[in-house]
Design a protein around this motif. Sequence first.
Motif, mmCIF file in Angstrom:
data_model
loop_
_atom_site.group_PDB
_atom_site.id
_atom_site.type_symbol
_atom_site.label_atom_id
_atom_site.label_comp_id
_atom_site.label_asym_id
_atom_site.label_seq_id
_atom_site.Cartn_x
_atom_site.Cartn_y
_atom_site.Cartn_z
ATOM 1 N N ARG A 298 0.846 -1.206 0.000
ATOM 2 C CA ARG A 298 0.000 0.000 0.000
ATOM 3 C C ARG A 298 0.877 1.250 0.000
ATOM 4 O O ARG A 298 0.608 2.208 -0.734
ATOM 5 C CB ARG A 298 -0.914 0.019 1.233
ATOM 6 N N ALA A 299 1.908 1.233 0.835
ATOM 7 C CA ALA A 299 2.821 2.383 0.904
ATOM 8 C C ALA A 299 3.498 2.609 -0.446
ATOM 9 O O ALA A 299 3.606 3.751 -0.908
ATOM 10 C CB ALA A 299 3.862 2.159 1.998
ATOM 11 N N LEU A 300 3.924 1.533 -1.081
ATOM 12 C CA LEU A 300 4.581 1.637 -2.381
ATOM 13 C C LEU A 300 3.633 2.236 -3.417
ATOM 14 O O LEU A 300 4.009 3.142 -4.169
ATOM 15 C CB LEU A 300 5.054 0.246 -2.834
ATOM 16 N N VAL A 301 2.395 1.764 -3.432
ATOM 17 C CA VAL A 301 1.407 2.278 -4.387
ATOM 18 C C VAL A 301 1.178 3.761 -4.141
ATOM 19 O O VAL A 301 1.204 4.576 -5.072
ATOM 20 C CB VAL A 301 0.084 1.481 -4.295
ATOM 21 N N ARG A 302 0.973 4.143 -2.888
ATOM 22 C CA ARG A 302 0.709 5.552 -2.578
ATOM 23 C C ARG A 302 1.907 6.439 -2.914
ATOM 24 O O ARG A 302 1.736 7.545 -3.442
ATOM 25 C CB ARG A 302 0.329 5.693 -1.109
ATOM 26 N N GLU A 303 3.116 5.979 -2.608
ATOM 27 C CA GLU A 303 4.310 6.773 -2.905
ATOM 28 C C GLU A 303 4.461 7.001 -4.404
ATOM 29 O O GLU A 303 4.773 8.109 -4.846
ATOM 30 C CB GLU A 303 5.556 6.085 -2.349
ATOM 31 N N ARG A 304 4.217 5.964 -5.182
ATOM 32 C CA ARG A 304 4.379 6.102 -6.632
ATOM 33 C C ARG A 304 3.268 6.951 -7.237
ATOM 34 O O ARG A 304 3.503 7.713 -8.176
ATOM 35 C CB ARG A 304 4.454 4.711 -7.272
ATOM 36 N N ILE A 305 2.059 6.823 -6.711
ATOM 37 C CA ILE A 305 0.948 7.677 -7.172
ATOM 38 C C ILE A 305 1.267 9.138 -6.828
ATOM 39 O O ILE A 305 1.055 10.040 -7.644
ATOM 40 C CB ILE A 305 -0.390 7.245 -6.541
ATOM 41 N N ALA A 306 1.788 9.375 -5.624
ATOM 42 C CA ALA A 306 2.130 10.735 -5.191
ATOM 43 C C ALA A 306 3.205 11.353 -6.090
ATOM 44 O O ALA A 306 3.217 12.563 -6.306
ATOM 45 C CB ALA A 306 2.591 10.733 -3.739
ATOM 46 N N ARG A 307 4.098 10.518 -6.633
ATOM 47 C CA ARG A 307 5.139 11.015 -7.548
ATOM 48 C C ARG A 307 4.603 11.243 -8.954
ATOM 49 O O ARG A 307 5.333 11.679 -9.841
ATOM 50 C CB ARG A 307 6.302 10.021 -7.603
ATOM 51 N N GLY A 308 3.338 10.893 -9.186
ATOM 52 C CA GLY A 308 2.728 11.138 -10.487
ATOM 53 C C GLY A 308 2.732 9.950 -11.430
ATOM 54 O O GLY A 308 2.352 10.078 -12.596
ATOM 55 N N GLU A 309 3.117 8.791 -10.948
ATOM 56 C CA GLU A 309 3.142 7.613 -11.814
ATOM 57 C C GLU A 309 1.713 7.112 -12.058
ATOM 58 O O GLU A 309 0.858 7.173 -11.176
ATOM 59 C CB GLU A 309 3.975 6.515 -11.140
ATOM 60 N N ALA A 310 1.473 6.618 -13.237
ATOM 61 C CA ALA A 310 0.139 6.121 -13.609
ATOM 62 C C ALA A 310 -0.144 4.784 -12.930
ATOM 63 O O ALA A 310 0.757 3.943 -12.800
ATOM 64 C CB ALA A 310 0.046 5.954 -15.118
ATOM 65 N N PRO A 311 -1.396 4.563 -12.496
ATOM 66 C CA PRO A 311 -1.739 3.290 -11.863
ATOM 67 C C PRO A 311 -1.419 2.079 -12.741
ATOM 68 O O PRO A 311 -0.982 1.044 -12.234
ATOM 69 C CB PRO A 311 -3.246 3.406 -11.612
ATOM 70 N N GLY A 312 -1.600 2.210 -14.050
ATOM 71 C CA GLY A 312 -1.304 1.099 -14.958
ATOM 72 C C GLY A 312 0.156 0.700 -14.938
ATOM 73 O O GLY A 312 0.487 -0.493 -14.972
#
Length: 135
Positions: free
Chosen positions: A70-84
């Motif tokens: 969950r932390a990894l997903v949130r960190e990458r989303i926060a950096r602007g990475e696309a969910p896909g």
Amino acid sequence: MKGAALLLALALATPALADSDLPPARYANTALADPAQEAKAKALMETLRCLVCQGQSIADSDAEMAADMRALVRERIARGEAPGSIRHWLIERYGEYVTYDPPLNALTAPLWLAPIALLGIGLLVARASFRKRKG
């Protein structure tokens, strides 16, 4: 008798010993400040399987590994990475098992085709049963 009791105690203690004493990652249990980013992260987390629990998504699991994911997903989303792209990266790292929606390929074909085959068999059995009742 003592040996069996010791084995039982060890078996019951194993899940308790599985988690580490480290504090959870920053975004493991904390939502992102931006509601739109959190919505994207939550939607993605609900499609990813907890590798420890196996029956829960990482959004629902209390396992330490799910919290890290969950932390990894949130960190990458926060950096602007696309969910896909995050999903693709997790599938490359953990395999198709990490997703609840595996693509159709030679390995997953039985998962996709078995329900159709079972439905067909059920219809044939029902048809035969109804014919016997008529005749």
